[in-house]
Design a protein around this motif. Structure first.
Motif, short mmCIF file in Angstrom:
data_model
loop_
_atom_site.label_atom_id
_atom_site.label_comp_id
_atom_site.label_asym_id
_atom_site.label_seq_id
_atom_site.Cartn_x
_atom_site.Cartn_y
_atom_site.Cartn_z
N ALA A 261 19.83 28.92 30.43
CA ALA A 261 19.10 27.72 30.04
C ALA A 261 19.94 26.85 29.10
O ALA A 261 19.93 25.62 29.20
N GLU A 262 20.71 27.50 28.21
CA GLU A 262 21.57 26.75 27.29
C GLU A 262 22.67 26.03 28.05
O GLU A 262 23.01 24.88 27.74
N VAL A 263 23.25 26.69 29.07
CA VAL A 263 24.29 26.07 29.88
C VAL A 263 23.76 24.81 30.55
O VAL A 263 24.40 23.74 30.52
N LEU A 264 22.57 24.92 31.14
CA LEU A 264 22.00 23.76 31.83
C LEU A 264 21.62 22.66 30.85
O LEU A 264 21.75 21.46 31.16
N ASP A 265 21.17 23.03 29.67
CA ASP A 265 20.83 22.04 28.65
C ASP A 265 22.08 21.29 28.20
O ASP A 265 22.07 20.06 28.03
N GLU A 277 20.14 14.44 33.53
CA GLU A 277 18.77 14.95 33.47
C GLU A 277 18.32 15.45 34.84
O GLU A 277 17.75 16.55 34.96
N GLN A 278 18.62 14.68 35.85
CA GLN A 278 18.19 15.04 37.20
C GLN A 278 18.88 16.32 37.69
O GLN A 278 18.22 17.21 38.24
N LEU A 279 20.19 16.40 37.50
CA LEU A 279 20.93 17.57 37.97
C LEU A 279 20.46 18.84 37.28
O LEU A 279 20.23 19.88 37.93
N ALA A 280 20.27 18.79 35.95
CA ALA A 280 19.86 19.98 35.20
C ALA A 280 18.45 20.42 35.58
O ALA A 280 18.19 21.62 35.75
N ARG A 281 17.55 19.46 35.75
CA ARG A 281 16.17 19.82 36.09
C ARG A 281 16.07 20.33 37.52
O ARG A 281 15.31 21.26 37.81
N GLN A 282 16.84 19.73 38.42
CA GLN A 282 16.83 20.19 39.82
C GLN A 282 17.32 21.63 39.92
O GLN A 282 16.74 22.46 40.64
N HIS A 283 18.39 21.93 39.19
CA HIS A 283 18.93 23.28 39.27
C HIS A 283 17.99 24.28 38.59
O HIS A 283 17.87 25.42 39.05
N SER A 284 17.32 23.85 37.57
CA SER A 284 16.35 24.72 36.90
C SER A 284 15.21 25.05 37.86
O SER A 284 14.76 26.20 37.95
N LYS A 290 13.99 30.38 43.29
CA LYS A 290 14.76 31.48 43.83
C LYS A 290 14.33 32.82 43.24
O LYS A 290 14.42 33.86 43.90
N HIS A 291 13.87 32.78 41.98
CA HIS A 291 13.46 34.00 41.29
C HIS A 291 12.03 33.84 40.77
O HIS A 291 11.81 33.73 39.54
N PRO A 292 11.06 33.82 41.66
CA PRO A 292 9.68 33.52 41.26
C PRO A 292 9.05 34.54 40.32
O PRO A 292 8.09 34.22 39.61
N THR A 293 9.59 35.74 40.27
CA THR A 293 8.99 36.78 39.41
C THR A 293 9.61 36.85 38.01
O THR A 293 9.15 37.61 37.17
N LEU A 294 10.66 36.07 37.78
CA LEU A 294 11.35 36.13 36.48
C LEU A 294 10.68 35.17 35.49
O LEU A 294 11.14 34.07 35.22
N ASN A 295 9.57 35.64 34.93
CA ASN A 295 8.81 34.80 34.01
C ASN A 295 9.57 34.47 32.73
O ASN A 295 9.40 33.40 32.15
N ARG A 296 10.40 35.40 32.27
CA ARG A 296 11.18 35.12 31.06
C ARG A 296 12.22 34.05 31.30
O ARG A 296 12.55 33.26 30.40
N LEU A 297 12.76 33.99 32.50
CA LEU A 297 13.69 32.93 32.86
C LEU A 297 12.96 31.59 32.81
O LEU A 297 13.47 30.62 32.23
N SER A 299 10.34 30.83 31.16
CA SER A 299 10.01 30.52 29.76
C SER A 299 11.22 29.93 29.03
O SER A 299 11.08 28.96 28.28
N ALA A 300 12.41 30.50 29.27
CA ALA A 300 13.62 30.00 28.64
C ALA A 300 13.93 28.58 29.08
O ALA A 300 14.35 27.74 28.27
N LEU A 301 13.72 28.28 30.37
CA LEU A 301 13.96 26.94 30.88
C LEU A 301 12.95 25.94 30.32
O LEU A 301 13.30 24.81 29.97
N LYS A 302 11.71 26.37 30.18
CA LYS A 302 10.67 25.49 29.64
C LYS A 302 10.95 25.14 28.18
O LYS A 302 10.70 24.02 27.74
N LYS A 303 11.44 26.13 27.42
CA LYS A 303 11.74 25.88 26.01
C LYS A 303 12.80 24.80 25.85
O LYS A 303 12.84 24.09 24.84
N ARG A 304 13.66 24.67 26.83
CA ARG A 304 14.73 23.66 26.79
C ARG A 304 14.29 22.34 27.42
O ARG A 304 15.07 21.39 27.50
#
Length: 308
Positions: A261-265, A277-284, A290-297, A299-304
């Protein structure tokens, strides 16, 4: 006692430090029993290092090192009575500061701060070589013949080395005349030493804080420089950093999700504007899908602010 009575009596007396001559010999028993309230001292379960330090101090004392008697006075100067801090300081043996490292286990065992010895040493000059225990031993060694040295070596290798060492020191005491250990007379008392020790501790604390602040500033400057270099690389090769985020997520673990998440931010900031903004949000969004069960991932993306 390898000192004249008018010398050692300055440091010994009262219940804290006492000397009992041996009626049947030339030695005696020097007892150190400082006053401490129950629970004041730290509990120790490993004594070997302390005992070894005490043995070394005992050896120094036996060959006429007056600094050891000063340490004993320092440990026993207060008897728990209100006026005990007014106890007048005895003559300060020269070279006290040079004993600081060797005396550290002694100070620790008796609950004394190293700064107390530092404060005491401020009234002490350097010890001349001829007054040191090492110099007295050296004089004795140089007086021995080659055969005598070989005989001593054989004893040390074949018999109880501790007993041989004690006996050898006794021979040194009998064969050499100790130099008068130089001292400095001060007008200080125990409370003066305590106050000065507190000042030294505060000064050391302030120096340490300055060192820590300076270290943090250097670290922050280095991180800022590394970030600046990384941001320029992101502008030149954005796809490389998108892959980096993918690799971190694939490695699993909360720390890796937060790093991704920090890399994308940072990538969003480096590219700036709508395109970043568009590229980072699209990749997020791509990673979350791609990883629908990774809730912590997620959460990390949302925090950013990279994912709704």
């Amino acid at each position: 006692m390898p000192f004249a009575e008018d010398v050692w009596s300055n440091y010994i007396g009262g219940e804290g430090v006492s000397w009992a001559p041996d009626r049947r010999g030339s030695g005696g028993v020097l007892t150190l029993s400082p006053y401490d309230e129950a629970g004041e001292l730290e509990e120790f379960w490993e004594f070997e290092s302390y005992m070894l330090a005490m043995v070394e101090l005992r050896t120094r004392l036996m060959v006429g090192d007056l600094r050891v008697l000063y340490l004993f006075w320092l440990a026993a100067a207060t008897d728990g009575q209100p006026n005990s801090v007014d106890a007048k300081e005895p003559p300060v043996p020269c070279g006290l500061a040079e004993l600081a490292g060797e005396a550290q286990p002694f100070l620790e065992f008796f609950g004394l701060e190293a700064s107390l010895l530092d404060a005491a040493a401020e009234g002490s000059a350097e010890a001349p070589d001829e007054a040191s225990a090492e110099h007295r031993i050296q004089r004795w060694v140089e007086s021995q013949s080659e055969e005598e040295v070989k005989a001593l070596l054989r004893e040390l290798l074949s018999e109880d080395s501790a007993a041989i060492k004690s006996a050898t020191i006794a021979r040194i005491l009998g064969a050499t005349t100790p130099s008068v250990w130089p001292t400095v007379v001060t007008s200080r008392n125990y409370q003066t030493l305590l106050d000065r020790a507190a000042q030294l501790r505060q000064a050391e604390y302030e120096r340490e804080q300055k060192r820590l602040v300076a270290a943090e500033q250097r670290k922050a400057a280095k991180l800022a420089q590394e970030r600046e270099v990384r941001m320029r690389q992101m502008v030149d090769e954005p796809k490389k950093w998108l892959r980096k985020a993918e690799e971190l997520v694939a490695a699993r673990g909360l720390a890796n999700y937060e790093a991704a998440a920090e890399v994308l931010d940072e990538l969003r900031e480096a590219l700036a504007g709508d395109s970043g903004e568009q590229l980072a949000r699209q990749h997020s969004a791509h990673l979350a899908k791609k990883h629908p069960t990774l809730n912590r991932l997620k959460s990390a993306l949302k925090k950013r602010g990279l994912l709704e």
